[in-house]
Each structure stands twice: as C-alpha cells, then as structure tokens.
Scaffold this active site. Structure first.
Site, mmCIF file in Angstrom:
data_model
loop_
_atom_site.group_PDB
_atom_site.id
_atom_site.type_symbol
_atom_site.label_atom_id
_atom_site.label_comp_id
_atom_site.label_asym_id
_atom_site.label_seq_id
_atom_site.Cartn_x
_atom_site.Cartn_y
_atom_site.Cartn_z
ATOM 1 N N SER A 27 0.828 -1.208 0.000
ATOM 2 C CA SER A 27 0.000 0.000 0.000
ATOM 3 C C SER A 27 0.863 1.259 0.000
ATOM 4 O O SER A 27 0.522 2.256 -0.642
ATOM 5 C CB SER A 27 -0.929 -0.004 1.219
ATOM 6 N N LYS A 28 1.976 1.203 0.706
ATOM 7 C CA LYS A 28 2.855 2.363 0.795
ATOM 8 C C LYS A 28 3.405 2.747 -0.572
ATOM 9 O O LYS A 28 3.340 3.916 -0.986
ATOM 10 C CB LYS A 28 4.010 2.069 1.769
ATOM 11 N N GLU A 58 -3.467 -3.012 -7.043
ATOM 12 C CA GLU A 58 -3.770 -4.211 -6.257
ATOM 13 C C GLU A 58 -2.744 -4.265 -5.127
ATOM 14 O O GLU A 58 -1.590 -4.657 -5.341
ATOM 15 C CB GLU A 58 -3.684 -5.477 -7.121
ATOM 16 N N CYS A 111 -1.657 -12.048 -1.093
ATOM 17 C CA CYS A 111 -2.392 -10.855 -0.659
ATOM 18 C C CYS A 111 -3.736 -11.247 -0.074
ATOM 19 O O CYS A 111 -4.373 -10.445 0.618
ATOM 20 C CB CYS A 111 -2.582 -9.888 -1.821
#
Length: 374
Positions: free
Chosen positions: A124-125, A144, A178
């Site tokens: 996400s970062k 994603e 994930c």
C-alpha cells in the site's frame, strides 16, 4: 487467462443509445489506450501479469512489464514465451516489452506520459506513491495492494470445514498471498473447540521443500521477510498491555478476536534456525481489535478478501449485502485465499480499489467515447 481473454475479445461491446435528437444516433465506442504498464510483485510473478497483459493485449494495447527485482528469471522466461507467440503470428515483438530492475524502473514507468495506464501490484505504501506520480500527469492507475483478510466463524459453522480452511488460508504459500488469512474472529461459544483443532493441525504442518510431496509450508521469499516476521511478533507482544491473549494466523503477525477472559497459549512465533528463510506457523490471540505492525509486515488495516463460515441463510445474505463485508472478495464457507478468473479480482480502501481479470475489467484497458451524429 489467455483462453479467457481470447473468448472475451469477441465481447468488447459498446452500447447503442437512443438519442433525444430527431434522426440522430448515439453510440458508445471503446478504443485502446495505447500502452499499458504492468508492475508485478514477487509472490505471483506470472499470474498477475496474465490478468493484466492478456486483457490489455486483446483490447489492442501494447504492454510494458516490470517484474519483481527478486524474480528476474521468471520475467525473462515469460518474455521469451510471449515473444515466440508474437513471432509465430508475424506480429512485432515490441507489442510486449519487459524490464528487469529496481524501483527506478517502476518510477520511470509511473512518470512516462506515453503509458496511459499503470497497473501496480505491491504494498500500500508504494502503491500510494505510484498513484500520486501517475495522477500528477493525469494518467490512469489500477492498484492491487496489501490485504489484511479476515475469516469469521459463527456459532453454527461446520467447525471441521472452517478449521481446515483457516489452516490453508493462513499457512498455504507460506502466508505470502495478498489474500492470506491474517485475522480470525470466533464466536465465543466455539472458541475453545476451534482453537483446539487449529492447534492440533498446526502441529502437523510439514515444513521444508515445497516441491516435496506432503510439504505445506515452504520458506519465506527473502531474509528480510524472515526478519520482519520476527520484528512483527516483538511488536505485538510489546503492545499487549492487558491480560491479553495473542493470536495469530499465518506467517505474518495477525490477530484473532474472541470474547473470553482467560489467557490462551500460542504456538510458533519464532524463526527456524536452518538454511533458508523458514519461520514457524504461528497462532496468537489478543483482546485488542487493532494492533500496529511495522510497515514491512504490510499488516495495517486493509481489506481485500473476507470469509464467513455459517449455515444460516440470513447471516449469509447479510454478509454479502450492504451492511456486511465491504471487501472486494466476499466468501461464504470457503477460505479467503484463491480466486477465479471469471470474477473480477481486487479490494477496497487501502487495497487500491482496482479490479483485474474477469467480469467487465477489460474496460479499464480501453477509453470510452460517446459518439453522436446522423
């Protein structure tokens, strides 16, 4: 995925829309974007490329692919396969281009105004940085990102089915999907039964070479993954200020919520001293609903996939409705990990909100024009 995309190529349809103007026609026309950039992660170094590239190509685009820096041989091997197909069909090799390298190549793809869409899979970062860069040039992003997936086990659930599903979702692929189960939420009336069966199964997990029959748990991808697992466990323990139970599921720290008073024992929680990046499958429990993990563990509050185990129709339909799960993938009586290409894959919130593979995901790889005239 290639078979799916070839079939889909006959269904890239636009709408014919009634015009409010006399003797006029109005059409919805879909055209290729031009060039699509695909940046993939280490854990599915070929599948995610397939989800993006197959659809992008049948939509008429060229593809520029950057594979993960730790999986360069897969990048090269897949490129050779694709190059062979293009050559066999008398198509230019430049339709598909691949690059091996680090973050500097990803940054170049994100900044390049010739690349209309950037599909990024990763943390996400980093995904937030990619989105910021692409948005600055008014490009399109398909993200994603990390997941923090939960399984809920209700009091009427098939316990045996649920426990085996949790085991596979948490330990399979060494917890490096994930969609790996990272949180387990148990109804208090079945807590002891579930935990007892889960602990028993964890003790039977065969750790070693995943190419050998019977091995469920292989190594983590890199030494840094192993180090962040150890650090994550330390962070969880340091944050437990109340008489709290640990939980854990999977090979990255996660927590499980159960409304009970006693402190329960945990299993695992340590790296394995051996050749290779092996760690113990870990179960811990805690009162805390949220724990803060090191960024390297990718365990912040994100959503991608969710699952509930129950036999009550009213619980099932509430779960899949507007007051239920807000994840992109909503499962019932099956684990969080795994997906079918016929359904769009992706998550919400800090997981990026993108969709890949099935359904009408092809529309992301094309630009829509509304044509009107007479």
């Amino acid at each position: 995925m290639c078979d799916f995309a070839v079939g889909l190529s006959r269904q890239l349809n636009g709408s014919i829309i009634p015009s409010e103007r006399p003797d006029h026609a109005m059409l919805e026309v879909w055209n290729p974007l031009g060039i699509v950039g695909v940046i993939t992660a280490f854990n599915f170094p070929s599948a995610v490329l397939g989800w993006n590239a197959c659809l992008a190509l049948v939509c008429g685009n060229c593809v520029v692919w950057k594979g993960a820096p730790t999986t360069p041989l897969i990048t090269i091997a897949l490129t050779k396969i694709i190059a062979g197909v293009l050559e066999k069909n008398n198509l230019p090799g430049s339709i598909f281009t691949s690059l091996c390298g680090g973050a500097e190549i990803g940054q170049a793809i994100a900044k390049d105004t010739r690349i209309s869409l950037v599909s990024f899979t990763g943390s996400s970062k980093v995904g937030l940085m990619v989105q910021h860069t692409v948005n600055q040039r008014f490009g399109k992003c398909l993200l994603e990102l990390s997941g923090n997936n939960a399984i809920i086990v209700m009091d009427d659930a098939d316990i045996k089915l649920a426990v085996r599903s949790v085991l596979f979702a948490a330990v399979g692929t060494a917890g490096q999907r994930c969609t790996t189960c990272r949180r387990l939420l148990l109804h208090e009336s079945i807590y002891d039964k579930v935990l007892e069966q889960l602990l028993d199964l964890y003790k039977q997990v065969k750790i070693g070479d995943p190419l050998e029959d019977g091995t469920l748990l292989g190594p983590l991808h890199t030494k840094s993954s192993k180090d962040s697992f150890v650090k994550g466990i330390e962070v969880i323990k340091s944050q437990t200020k109340t008489p709290a139970r640990f939980i854990g599921i999977g090979l990255e720290p996660v927590f499980c919520l159960a409304l009970r008073q006693e402190v329960k024992s945990c299993t695992g929680g340590s790296a394995i001293e051996s050749e290779g990046n092996f760690v113990q499958p870990t179960i811990m429990s805690t009162y805390l609903v949220e724990l803060c993990f090191p960024e390297s563990c990718f365990c912040k509050l994100l959503v991608l996939s969710s699952s509930i185990f129950t036999q009550r129709p009213e619980a099932i339909f509430r779960w899949i409705g507007p007051s239920g799960s807000d994840c992109g993938i909503v499962n019932v009586n099956i684990p969080t990990n795994g997906a079918e290409i016929g359904g769009a894959f992706g998550g919400e919130k800090a997981t990026g909100g993108g969709r890949e593979a099935g359904s009408d995901s092809w529309k992301q790889y094309m630009r829509r024009a509304t044509w009107a005239g007479f």
